[in-house]
Design a protein around this motif. Structure first.
Motif, short mmCIF file in Angstrom:
data_model
loop_
_atom_site.label_atom_id
_atom_site.label_comp_id
_atom_site.label_asym_id
_atom_site.label_seq_id
_atom_site.Cartn_x
_atom_site.Cartn_y
_atom_site.Cartn_z
N GLU A 260 -27.03 5.54 31.06
CA GLU A 260 -28.44 5.47 30.71
C GLU A 260 -28.65 6.17 29.39
OE1 GLU A 260 -31.03 4.00 32.24
OE2 GLU A 260 -29.65 3.12 33.70
N MET A 261 -29.41 5.53 28.48
CA MET A 261 -29.54 6.12 27.15
C MET A 261 -30.97 6.13 26.62
SD MET A 261 -27.58 5.04 23.64
CE MET A 261 -27.13 6.31 22.47
N LEU A 262 -31.62 4.97 26.58
CA LEU A 262 -32.89 4.85 25.86
C LEU A 262 -34.09 4.90 26.80
CD1 LEU A 262 -32.03 2.09 23.24
CD2 LEU A 262 -31.98 4.58 22.94
N THR B 245 -38.16 11.57 22.38
CA THR B 245 -38.90 10.33 22.59
C THR B 245 -37.97 9.14 22.76
OG1 THR B 245 -40.71 11.18 21.21
CG2 THR B 245 -40.69 8.82 21.62
N PHE B 246 -36.83 9.19 22.08
CA PHE B 246 -35.90 8.06 22.09
C PHE B 246 -35.00 8.03 23.32
CE2 PHE B 246 -35.68 7.46 17.15
CZ PHE B 246 -37.05 7.28 17.13
N PHE B 247 -34.47 9.20 23.72
CA PHE B 247 -33.38 9.25 24.69
C PHE B 247 -33.83 9.82 26.03
CE2 PHE B 247 -31.31 9.97 20.48
CZ PHE B 247 -30.69 8.72 20.38
N VAL B 248 -33.19 9.39 27.11
CA VAL B 248 -33.48 9.93 28.43
C VAL B 248 -32.92 11.35 28.51
CG1 VAL B 248 -33.49 7.66 29.53
CG2 VAL B 248 -31.36 8.97 29.44
N PRO B 249 -33.52 12.22 29.33
CA PRO B 249 -33.12 13.63 29.40
C PRO B 249 -31.64 13.83 29.76
CG PRO B 249 -35.25 13.34 30.44
CD PRO B 249 -34.75 11.97 30.13
N SER B 250 -31.10 13.02 30.66
CA SER B 250 -29.70 13.20 31.07
C SER B 250 -28.75 13.00 29.90
CB SER B 250 -29.33 12.23 32.19
OG SER B 250 -29.53 10.88 31.79
N PHE B 251 -29.08 12.04 29.02
CA PHE B 251 -28.24 11.81 27.84
C PHE B 251 -28.32 12.98 26.88
CE2 PHE B 251 -27.82 10.18 23.46
CZ PHE B 251 -26.51 9.72 23.52
N LEU B 252 -29.52 13.49 26.63
CA LEU B 252 -29.69 14.63 25.72
C LEU B 252 -28.99 15.87 26.26
CD1 LEU B 252 -33.41 14.31 24.56
CD2 LEU B 252 -31.33 13.84 23.25
N LYS B 253 -29.02 16.06 27.56
CA LYS B 253 -28.34 17.21 28.16
C LYS B 253 -26.83 17.14 27.91
CE LYS B 253 -27.89 19.65 32.61
NZ LYS B 253 -26.42 19.56 32.81
N ALA B 254 -26.27 15.96 28.06
CA ALA B 254 -24.83 15.78 27.82
C ALA B 254 -24.48 16.01 26.35
CB ALA B 254 -24.40 14.38 28.26
N ILE B 255 -25.34 15.52 25.45
CA ILE B 255 -25.10 15.72 24.01
C ILE B 255 -25.15 17.21 23.68
CG2 ILE B 255 -26.09 15.39 21.71
CD1 ILE B 255 -24.56 12.96 22.68
#
Length: 409
Positions: free
Chosen positions: A188-190, A155-165
């Protein structure tokens, strides 16, 4: 500093509340362990018993020099402690291996004894007063969006950021990032919905403050508007934010300033506009790594200007042309940089700009820094001085060789 990069005396933007005590300094133990300092507050140097269990003491069981990255520490948030529960969780990773399997109560007693010896009484009193201040707010403030107070990554983060994490590789991070100038990363993060909810929560909190006439502490010594998110209940969420989503990136890009050992944070929002803070003077942050994310709203102006990384000794030295970089905020987009990267914010000329800031700190780095004189691994001026010394040394050696050659001739 003027817009052309000429230096001006810097402010140090700091948290008005005292930071938690840093961890015990490295000693000279031959086994690579750490000996805690003593200020004489503890009464039991040789351990004791607790509910029939022998409690180890710092004399017989020394802290590790490096944290156990594979160990998952206990949660101490439900205990009434003299220090932040997050400090206990962080310190637990430094416990000697034979203490890790013991009960939480035993570990608390052992760590508390060390912290009491290491922390001045005046600092503990200030921390206790701040805890009481926070508890008074949390007990009375009615939350608007309860889902903000626990981590909901999707809910907090954009998918591209979560994929990188999830990939957790340097290349994975670079795939979503831009590095427009060395040491400054944008990405891009939130999610827009998260930004909207956080803006509404802050407005709701400010409304409560106004209605109740509750006197709150502002985010730092330079901002007169904004709110400390930790103070009204978001400390646990932001701690996970730092540990699980900022520290993995900082470990890759900022290892020389404690990026892999971030263990404390100061989370807040700042507000800019004609009826708020207009701009922000040239300064460095009280952090090792700073995350700055624009939440909105509609605005113009407010650009960040960066002018090079400096240690305390060189904080007011001149800016080199290659260090000049300006950045325009985009809602939802993050800027990640070293806290010692000198910067400021130009005037917001219309509308209102609200940003989320997370100052991430490493108690280990701060303690080790006290014993260092050379910061050329991250301070640009130290690097220049080191190169100049090397150049002079090489030039002197060449002159000496020429002199010897002429003498031999």
């Amino acid at each position: 500093m003027s817009n052309d990069g000429a230096p001006a005396p810097l402010d140090r933007q700091s948290d008005p509340t005292p930071p938690p005590p840093s961890q015990p300094a490295p000693g000279n133990a031959s086994d690579g362990s750490v000996l805690p300092h003593s200020n004489g507050n503890s009464t039991n140097d040789n351990g004791g018993q607790q509910n029939g269990v022998v409690v180890p003491s710092y004399v017989t069981h020394r802290l590790r020099l490096n944290p156990n990255a594979d160990h998952k520490p206990d949660n101490y948030e439900d205990l009434d402690l003299d220090f932040s529960p997050f400090l206990f969780s962080s310190l637990e990773r430094y416990l000697p291996p034979n203490l890790l399997p013991l009960s939480r109560d035993v570990k608390v007693t052992y760590m508390r004894d060390i912290l009491l010896r290491y922390s001045p009484e005046s600092e503990r009193i200030r921390l206790q007063k701040h805890r009481e201040y926070r508890q008074k707010i949390i007990s009375n403030y009615q939350r608007l969006h309860r889902e903000l107070y626990t981590m909901h990554a999707t809910t907090f983060f954009v998918p591209s950021f979560l994929k990188a994490i999830n990939e957790n590789t340097e290349q994975g991070f670079r795939n979503i990032m831009s590095e427009p100038t060395p040491g400054i990363f944008t990405f891009e993060m939130l999610q827009p919905r998260f930004c909207e909810m956080l803006l509404a929560e802050v407005e709701n909190f400010e409304k409560w403050v106004h209605e109740t006439k509750f006197r709150i502490m502002r985010p730092n010594t330079m901002n007169k508007y904004g709110a400390v998110l930790d103070d009204f209940g978001m400390e646990t969420m932001l701690d996970k934010f730092m540990e699980e989503y900022i520290r993995p990136i900082s470990k890759v890009f900022f290892p020389e300033v404690g990026g892999s050992t971030l263990d404390a944070h100061h989370g807040f929002v700042v507000e800019y506009g004609m009826d708020r803070d207009l701009d922000l003077g040239f300064h460095v942050d009280d952090s090792e790594v700073t995350l700055n994310v624009c939440l909105g709203k509609q605005f113009s102006g407010g650009e960040l200007f960066f002018r090079g990384v400096r240690c305390e000794k060189h904080v007011n030295t001149e800016t080199q042309s290659e260090e000049i970089f300006d950045y325009s905020h985009v809602p939802g987009q993050a800027v990640l940089h070293r806290g010692r990267h000198r910067h400021g914010a130009r005037a917001t000329t219309s509308g209102n700009r609200i940003n989320l800031l997370l100052w991430c700190r490493s108690s280990v780095f701060r303690e080790l820094r006290k014993y260092q004189k050379d910061f050329s691994s991250w301070c640009a001026e130290c690097q220049r001085e080191k190169k100049e010394r090397q150049h002079q040394s090489v030039a002197a050696a060449k002159l000496e060789l020429l002199r010897r050659g002429e003498t031999a001739t």
